[in-house]
Design an enzyme around this catalytic site. Sequence first.
Site, PDB file in Angstrom:
ATOM      1  CG  ASP A  17       8.992   9.288   2.983  1.00 54.14           C
ATOM      2  OD1 ASP A  17       8.919   8.055   2.906  1.00 54.14           O
ATOM      3  OD2 ASP A  17       8.003  10.042   2.811  1.00 54.14           O
ATOM      4  CG  HIS A  18       9.265   8.085  -1.156  1.00 54.55           C
ATOM      5  ND1 HIS A  18       8.828   6.961  -1.820  1.00 54.55           N
ATOM      6  CD2 HIS A  18       8.206   8.548  -0.449  1.00 54.55           C
ATOM      7  CE1 HIS A  18       7.555   6.771  -1.537  1.00 54.55           C
ATOM      8  NE2 HIS A  18       7.143   7.702  -0.696  1.00 54.55           N
TER       9      HIS A  18
ATOM     10  CG  HIS B 137       2.843   9.662  -2.723  1.00 49.47           C
ATOM     11  ND1 HIS B 137       3.712   8.921  -3.465  1.00 49.47           N
ATOM     12  CD2 HIS B 137       3.070   9.318  -1.444  1.00 49.47           C
ATOM     13  CE1 HIS B 137       4.447   8.149  -2.669  1.00 49.47           C
ATOM     14  NE2 HIS B 137       4.064   8.371  -1.430  1.00 49.47           N
TER      15      HIS B 137
ATOM     16  N   GLY C 265      -1.327   9.130   3.104  1.00 48.40           N
ATOM     17  CA  GLY C 265      -2.337   9.267   4.166  1.00 48.40           C
ATOM     18  C   GLY C 265      -3.238  10.489   4.017  1.00 48.40           C
TER      19      GLY C 265
ATOM     20  CG  ASN D 164       4.651   7.323   5.027  1.00 48.31           C
ATOM     21  OD1 ASN D 164       4.743   6.702   6.076  1.00 48.31           O
ATOM     22  ND2 ASN D 164       5.543   7.231   4.062  1.00 48.31           N
TER      23      ASN D 164
HETATM   24  P1  13P Z   1       0.534  12.242   1.180  1.00 47.71           P
HETATM   25  O1  13P Z   1       1.295  13.439   0.725  1.00 47.71           O
HETATM   26  O2  13P Z   1      -0.519  11.816   0.240  1.00 47.71           O
HETATM   27  O3  13P Z   1       0.029  12.379   2.575  1.00 47.71           O
HETATM   28  O4  13P Z   1       1.590  11.026   1.194  1.00 47.71           O
HETATM   29  C1  13P Z   1       2.746  11.151   1.972  1.00 47.71           C
HETATM   30  C2  13P Z   1       3.633   9.988   1.785  1.00 47.71           C
HETATM   31  O5  13P Z   1       3.203   8.885   1.513  1.00 47.71           O
HETATM   32  C3  13P Z   1       5.071  10.210   1.984  1.00 47.71           C
HETATM   33  O6  13P Z   1       5.825   9.091   1.754  1.00 47.71           O
END
Ligand code: 13P
Length: 283
Positions: A82-83, A181, A211, A231
């Site tokens: 992720d990212h 986020h 999410g 996510n």
């Molecule tokens: P949250 O931490 O807001 O649930 O977001 C998670 C996210 O988007 C990880 O890429």
Amino acid sequence: MLLPMKELLLDAQRNNYAIPAINVTNLESIQAVITAAQEEQSPVIVAVYEGNLDSYISADLYGEIVRVEASKVNIPISLHLDHAKTLDKIVQAIRGGFSSVMIDGSSLPFEGNVAITKQVSQLAHAVGVSVEGEIGHMTTGDELPDSYAEMQKLMTDPREAGEFVAQTGVDALAVCVGTAHGHYKFPPKIDIERLKEIRSLTEVPLVLHGGSGTPKEEIREAIRHGIAKINVGTDYMLLYTRSISDYFSTHGVQVKPVPTFLEVRERLVEFCREKIREFRDLN
Ligand code: 13P
């Protein structure tokens, strides 16, 4: 079974549901995601923040844990980075057996984002690994602008989204349509008109980040308009640490860590099962 994320997302897109991508940290947080998938008989994505690879668990160890755990269930599972901001992390993940990677070039100018994302697509697709890109500016809760109009300026431009997908060949596209986020200062509102326009200009499955704390009805509308992966990080990580703290409050500090971890894992499984149902059962 461990599969490229593209296969999971295309099924979700065809059948109008979304798959939770849960940000894991360690063993029991991984096991809980996969156990929930098996209990719900529904696919899930095990997502790892690239920062975890630096100081905590190496990509090949994440790969090995997920490969072993996923091989015990008959449900499609993906392991996703992720990212990621650098090619170095992408390569570590691919070598470690991840079946999907996200390259986040969203802080770069459009051309720079296209260039690095295209490079990752070529590299990853050559070995059957799926790729997610991002377009738009995703904020974290505490840097959220005060007004919705200001926030909309940071959201994904639908035309850019269409061009970005065509030029990069990504398998999934993360879009900024009103979530952030982390936890929110005020409840998020998804810009459904923008999402519809993005949908009409792109064909790949769309991804909603941020999410945690997003109201269920907003999530449902987003899924109805093309979101196929959601996510969830903050709420899951907080549940982990809170469960340890609750356990110690009830039982006192323990010498043996296993009973604590078992209780933590049970609560994490329940959380993941709820997310699977929430994103799958829209009616
Ligand atoms: P949250 O931490 O807001 O649930 O977001 C998670 C996210 O988007 C990880 O890429």
